[in-house]
Structure formats: C-alpha cells, structure tokens
Design an enzyme around this catalytic site. Structure first.
Site, PDB file in Angstrom:
ATOM      1  N   GLU A  27       0.821  -1.218   0.000  1.00 54.14           N
ATOM      2  CA  GLU A  27       0.000   0.000   0.000  1.00 54.14           C
ATOM      3  C   GLU A  27       0.854   1.267   0.000  1.00 54.14           C
ATOM      4  O   GLU A  27       0.611   2.202   0.754  1.00 54.14           O
ATOM      5  CB  GLU A  27      -0.967  -0.008   1.192  1.00 54.14           C
ATOM      6  CG  GLU A  27      -1.938  -1.183   1.127  1.00 54.14           C
ATOM      7  CD  GLU A  27      -3.026  -1.175   2.192  1.00 54.14           C
ATOM      8  OE1 GLU A  27      -2.784  -0.623   3.282  1.00 54.14           O
ATOM      9  OE2 GLU A  27      -4.099  -1.730   1.937  1.00 54.14           O
ATOM     10  N   ASP A  78      -8.255  -9.265   3.999  1.00 57.72           N
ATOM     11  CA  ASP A  78      -8.072  -8.124   4.897  1.00 57.72           C
ATOM     12  C   ASP A  78      -9.155  -8.021   5.962  1.00 57.72           C
ATOM     13  O   ASP A  78     -10.052  -7.193   5.826  1.00 57.72           O
ATOM     14  CB  ASP A  78      -8.047  -6.829   4.069  1.00 57.72           C
ATOM     15  CG  ASP A  78      -7.627  -5.639   4.899  1.00 57.72           C
ATOM     16  OD1 ASP A  78      -7.191  -5.845   6.036  1.00 57.72           O
ATOM     17  OD2 ASP A  78      -7.748  -4.509   4.404  1.00 57.72           O
ATOM     18  N   GLU A 136     -12.714  -2.283  12.138  1.00 57.55           N
ATOM     19  CA  GLU A 136     -12.655  -1.593  10.844  1.00 57.55           C
ATOM     20  C   GLU A 136     -13.775  -2.045   9.923  1.00 57.55           C
ATOM     21  O   GLU A 136     -14.386  -1.234   9.235  1.00 57.55           O
ATOM     22  CB  GLU A 136     -11.290  -1.856  10.175  1.00 57.55           C
ATOM     23  CG  GLU A 136     -11.212  -1.311   8.764  1.00 57.55           C
ATOM     24  CD  GLU A 136      -9.874  -1.555   8.073  1.00 57.55           C
ATOM     25  OE1 GLU A 136      -8.963  -2.125   8.691  1.00 57.55           O
ATOM     26  OE2 GLU A 136      -9.752  -1.155   6.900  1.00 57.55           O
TER      27      GLU A 136
HETATM   28  O1  GCW Z   1      -7.043  -3.041   5.874  1.00 55.59           O
HETATM   29  C1  GCW Z   1      -6.129  -2.163   5.458  1.00 55.59           C
HETATM   30  C2  GCW Z   1      -6.574  -0.915   6.124  1.00 55.59           C
HETATM   31  C3  GCW Z   1      -5.467   0.078   6.197  1.00 55.59           C
HETATM   32  C4  GCW Z   1      -4.299  -0.583   6.908  1.00 55.59           C
HETATM   33  C5  GCW Z   1      -3.867  -1.809   6.115  1.00 55.59           C
HETATM   34  C6  GCW Z   1      -2.756  -2.583   6.781  1.00 55.59           C
HETATM   35  C7  GCW Z   1      -2.663   0.384   8.352  1.00 55.59           C
HETATM   36  O2  GCW Z   1      -7.692  -0.408   5.448  1.00 55.59           O
HETATM   37  O3  GCW Z   1      -5.940   1.200   6.890  1.00 55.59           O
HETATM   38  O4  GCW Z   1      -3.232   0.297   7.079  1.00 55.59           O
HETATM   39  O5  GCW Z   1      -4.943  -2.675   5.982  1.00 55.59           O
HETATM   40  O6  GCW Z   1      -3.069  -3.513   7.496  1.00 55.59           O
HETATM   41  O7  GCW Z   1      -1.606  -2.257   6.594  1.00 55.59           O
END
Ligand code: GCW
Length: 654
Positions: free
Chosen positions: A247, A320, A348
């Site tokens: 990311e 995720d 989340e």
């Molecule tokens: O699920 C995603 C989240 C991000 C997060 C990422 C991760 C910290 O939406 O906000 O960043 O995973 O776990 O690195």
C-alpha cells in the site's frame, strides 16, 4: 479500609520475592495495589524459581485456601502481576473454594499494534484520538497510560507497538525517541515492552542517505547506530514492526532486494540487544489476478531465509480482516519460518464502535483451522484511543479483553471469556444478576459477530464495503482509477448466472494454496462449508443449498436473520439495564439502535442490488426494503473515521 488492603499496602513496601530486605519492585507494588482494590482476602506474592511447573517467566501458580487467603508465585514479577489478576478473575467466577492452579501462557509475546499516527489521529480507530500525546511528551505523562497498561496486564498483554504500521520516519528521530522512552518507562512495571513500527526508508528521510538498500553498508550502519541509540534510552526495547512494499510503503523490493533481505538487515541491527523484527506479510502487488493469493505467492518461497529473530506477522485471513474469511494459507506453509497471527481488535470492517461484535468466536474459528502451537506469538490491532473508556464504547472493551485472554490461551472458549468479562466490566454487582439476564447477555455477545456476517456479507461474500471508510454497504461501488481489488465488484462478481469469486481449480486456483484435505473440501461446491461458499465459488443463483433453498433465497434469509438477531439485542439490553455499571446502558442503547438501522441498510441495499442480477423475488417472510436502490446508492457518509453517527448522519439513510 479492608484488612487485606492494609496488608497489601505494607506488602508493596517490602515485597519482591518476599525478601523483606529488598525494596519492593514496581510490578509487585502494582499487583499489591490491584489486590487491595479487588480482592478481600490476604495474599502473599512470592518469586519462585524452583517450581518446575512454572516453565516460563510469565507463568504463575495461584493457591487459594478455604478462608480466602491466597498465595501467588511466579519466576518473575510480571508473572506475579498476572497471577494477582488471575486470582481476582477466578474469584469473581467461582468464589473462594480452595484452588491450586498453574497457568503458562501459550506465547511469550502477546502484543498490541497501535495504528496511531504522530498527529494524534488513529488509522481505523474509533475510540477518539490517539492515547499517546506526542505533543505533550516527554514532559507530561497522561494518566491514561497507566490505565491502559493495567488493562493490558489484567489479560497478560506484554507488548505494545506504539505507532502505525504506515509509519512516519519521524518516530525514529532523537526527539521522538525521548517521548517513546517516557511511555516505555510507564509501561515497563506492567510487564509491557515497547516496540515501534518503522518506515523502511527512514535512513533516507531522516538523514538524507541516498538509498535505503538493505545491502548497502552505510544503510546497515545507520540502522545499527539507530538501534544502539534506542537501547541506550530503552534497554528492554522489544523491536520493530514493519509494513514494507505494501500500500505504497517503502521496502526492500524498491531496491531490488527481497523481503527476507530487508527483514534480516533490521534483525542484525537489533540482535546484539535481543530485539526482534515482526515483518508483515500483508502485501498484494498485483502479480496474480486474485488478491487472496498474493501474500502466499510472495512469501512462501522465502521460507527458511529469514534470520531467527524475525517473525512473519500474517493477518488471519488472506485478504483483509473481513467479517469472515477462511484462514490465510500462509499459516503452516513455511515450516522453517517463525510465524505470528495478526488479529484485528478494532472493528474496521465490523461496524466501527457503533456495532456490538464480540470477536472471540471469530478468533476461535481461526484457531480451529490454525494450530496455536504452530505460531510463536499473537498480535492484535488495538481498538484503544483517548475516549473516556479507552475503547470508544464500554462493550468494545470485551474485544481487547478477549484478545488478551486468547493470546494467553487460544483454547479458552468465547463463552468463558464473555462470562469473565461481563463479571469484571459490565455488571455493577455480578452476583446479583439473575441467571436469565446473564445468559441473555452472554448469548447476545456470542451471536453478535455472526449477526454482523449475516447482515453485511453472508455465505462467504466479502469486501462489499463503501470505498474508504469501510462502514456502509456499496456492492455497486466504482471509483474511477481505483485499483480493481479495492472495489467490491472484484470480490462479489455478481452476474446473471450467479455470484461469488471462483477460486477453485477452474478459477483462480487459490484453493491450491491450502493443504490437500482442505483443498478437496473447499474446491468442491458440494463439500465447501457454506459459510465460505461465495469465497471459493461462483455459484448459480439457483444452486441448491443444504437447507433445500436456492442460493438466492438462502442469501435473503441470511441477510434477514442478521437484522432479526440485532433487533433482539435491544430487549436484552433493556432487561440488563438495572444491573449494569453506571453509564454503560446509556452508552450502548443508542448504538444498538444504530446497529439495527445499519443492519436494515445493509440488508436492503445489498439485496436490492443483487436482485438486479438474480432477477428473483424476495422470498416469503422477508421485509420489503423501505427505500429504492437508487436512494441507497445516493448515501454518502462524509467522513472517514467516526464514532456513533449523529442524528443528521443517520438521516442520510433512514
Ligand atoms: O485493511 C487495510 C486498512 C489500512 C491498513 C492496512 C494494513 C494500516 O484499510 O488502513 O493500514 O490494511 O493492514 O496495513
């Protein structure tokens, strides 16, 4: 003052190993103070290094006599603190019957990951702003730090990664390290070691090195000097957590190096001091058309190439933190690499701090697939902030508690943990709560995560969330220019034929990453557990489910069941009202109403959307949606991180 309290106060002055000639250790004093407040009998706290049952430093033995007096022994002061907390916990459950019990934690590392930014915001945090007051540190120490540390100690959490994995390089600047030291000094007596997330490009950002290549000698020296600087300040510093090449974060791959080369370079810098590297496997470079396969594809071939003070930190599921995912197949697939699980405590994807979603059943499900003994540690993404109760709402604390308990003993049942937690945190006087109320509240907690799965994304559906805030439903979501694997349609693949992601041998073949027995189970639509059906299969709308219903009807019933389940939480809460601690009813009642409204929003929006593809009517008994699909599609929640929506926000979709 209770007699016990005086005893402990004195004990605090002289104890540690109960050698009266030694000054009291701070952890022992904290244990004594805790007992004085929470336990009515007299207790002695003794260091014991001879008891062979106490095989690791954090282990403890608790002996309680019929008269309520008790003795806690452990090889370490932290163990005495854990034992003191266990004595209080067990006594709240089973009174004062004689007892002799030994507890040995499953893992020596039980760590919280805070996704806290240096500007005070918390990524995916729904409990206010960051608990760490970077602007005030190191001079001013918020009293919340000690509250937090005690809450960790009560459940045996012994590590805290203070900052976000999307890490600012500034955390390693000398100014910030002074602040980190101040926090570490508060956490230490509670048995908690401090860790930091680090940005892989820190040498470039902080000291203008031309590269962060892990094989470059100047870069290696930079990290080793930085480690020396940290350990001068914090001699028991735990180590680094790293999100690399994920990311947009920098990482070794930017310099043509592997994850192992990057991790090992940091491990070498920390090794002389006994520190570790927790290297995250959360990557999904689009090397394969199925995001669920990517972490495995990138990391599995590296098995055996990591230094022995590196632990690979893997999210429980392959995508995720969805309300339900099958376990990540990386677990168990790298026998020569120490692995740890990353669980998400902050909600989340489960309604933020608005919805009740007790997560112990989700983690129990994970441990039913992944042998706890195959892991060396467990991490939880914290749901802590600076809100008064630290977790945004008082029931969200159940997940922090459950995480700690399961990191200590992954075989504990969610029901037992719920009973412990309600006795400690929910009821003003647990003994006075009628059994019917206690059972109804426990059942509510136990049903809550499955209810979220039902009303958000049942039968293996996943990632139907609105872009960005991950709160409401947007199975239709389309953001021009966004990565396809950030959009719901990539995951649900609804069309005229059916719905679901074909990950079978005829599709993306993600099933092949699982061991043979599970491969066979998941690959065959007739044997695939129905809770994972649409994760692994693109199933026809008319597919016959085990209930005898078509897939479409089953989907409708599942969504509706979720709504009905949370409707049922409201009377449970009303019945519990007279027995709750002050403020708890009031904090949760509006949230439960929000949850019920949100559940309808999810059900109606998703079913109206999917009906366009199935072209089948809602089956009998399903409430007709109160809005049109177009109206739901117009809902825009304007903010990214929010607590209980205000009335005006709710009006957007009611
Ligand atoms: O699920 C995603 C989240 C991000 C997060 C990422 C991760 C910290 O939406 O906000 O960043 O995973 O776990 O690195």
């Amino acid at each position: 003052m209770k007699p016990g309290a005086i005893f402990y106060t004195m004990l605090a002055l002289v104890c540690v190993a109960c050698g009266a000639d030694k000054p009291a250790g701070e952890s022992c004093a904290i244990a004594a103070e805790y007992l004085a407040e929470h336990y009515p009998g007299t207790v002695s706290l003794d260091i014991d290094t001879a008891d062979t049952a106490l095989s690791v430093p954090d282990a403890f033995r608790v002996r309680r006599e019929a008269d309520g007096s008790a003795r806690v022994t452990s090889p370490s002061e932290a163990g005495l603190l854990y034992g003191a907390c266990a004595l209080v916990r067990m006594s709240a459950q089973d009174g004062t019957a004689p007892l002799d019990t030994v507890e040995v934690p499953a893992y020596s590392l039980r760590v919280l990951n805070h996704w806290d930014n240096l500007d005070g915001t918390v990524e995916r945090g729904y409990a206010g702003r960051s608990i760490w007051k970077w602007d005030e540190l190191p001079d001013k120490i918020s009293p919340q730090y000690a509250d937090y540390a005690m809450r960790c100690a009560e459940v045996g959490i012994n590590g805290a990664v203070l900052n976000n994995v999307n890490a600012s390089p500034r955390i390693l600047s000398s100014d910030y390290l002074e602040k980190v030291k101040a926090i570490a000094d508060v956490l230490r007596p509670y048995g908690i070691r401090t860790y930091l997330s680090v940005n892989f490009a820190s040498p470039m950002a902080l000291d203008s090195l031309p590269t962060a290549d892990p094989l470059d000698p100047a870069v290696r020296r930079w990290w080793s000097d930085k480690a020396d600087e940290i350990y001068d300040l914090i001699p028991d510093f735990g180590g680094f957590l790293v999100k690399a090449n994920s990311e947009g974060q920098p990482g070794p791959c930017d310099f043509g190096r592997s994850h192992a080369e990057g991790a090992n370079m940091l491990a070498e810098a920390l090794r002389p001091h006994g520190g570790i590297v927790m290297w995250r496997a959360f990557v999904y470079s689009p090397a394969d058309a199925d995001r669920a396969k990517q972490a495995y594809l990138e990391f599995q071939p590296l098995d055996g190439s990591f230094a022995d003070n590196v632990i690979l930190q893997i999210k429980n599921g392959p995508v995720d933190f969805q309300p339900r995912e099958p376990y990540s197949p990386l677990f168990g697939a790298m026998p020569a690499t120490p692995q740890m699980a990353e669980l998400q405590i902050t909600q989340e994807y489960l309604g933020h701090s608005n919805h009740v979603a007790y997560l112990a059943p989700m983690w129990q499900e994970f441990f039913s697939y992944v042998d706890p003994a195959s892991l060396v540690a467990v991490a939880g993404v914290a749901n802590v902030g600076d809100s008064e109760c630290l977790t945004g709402n008082p029931v969200a604390d159940a997940n922090w508690y459950a995480f700690g308990r399961m990191a200590w003993n992954p075989r504990l049942s969610p029901a037992q943990i719920a009973d412990e937690w309600t006795a400690r945190s929910l009821y003003a006087d647990a003994a006075s709560v009628p059994d019917s109320v206690r059972a109804a509240v426990r059942d509510m907690l136990l049903a809550s995560r499955e209810a979220v799965v039902d009303y958000m994304m049942p039968l293996g559906l996943h990632h139907l969330f609105a872009f960005g805030h991950h709160y409401g439903p947007e199975p239709w979501c389309d953001v021009p220019g966004a990565r396809p694997d950030w959009l719901p349609r990539y995951y649900h693949r609804a069309d005229r034929v059916g719905i679901g992601f074909d990950r079978t041998s005829g599709g993306s073949n993600a099933v092949a990453q699982y061991p043979d027995s599970l491969y066979a189970l998941f690959n065959n639509i007739d044997s695939c557990p129905e809770e994972f059906l649409l994760w692994f299969h693109h199933a026809p709308w008319t597919h016959r489910m085990r209930s005898g219903r078509t897939l479409w009807d089953e989907l409708c019933y599942a969504y509706d069941r979720g709504v009905r389940t949370v409707d049922g939480f409201i009377p449970v809460w009303e019945a519990a009202r007279p027995y709750l601690k002050p403020g708890v009813y009031e904090a949760m009642a509006p949230r439960l109403r929000t949850q019920a409204a949100d559940a309808r929003w999810w059900r109606d929006a998703c079913l109206l959307y999917f009906a366009q593809f199935s072209r089948m009517p809602l089956p009998a008994g399903i409430e007709a949606p109160s809005r049109t699909l177009e109206e739901y599609m117009k809902v825009q929640l304007p903010i990214s991180n929010f607590e209980c929506p205000s009335d005006s926000l709710l009006n957007l979709y009611r």
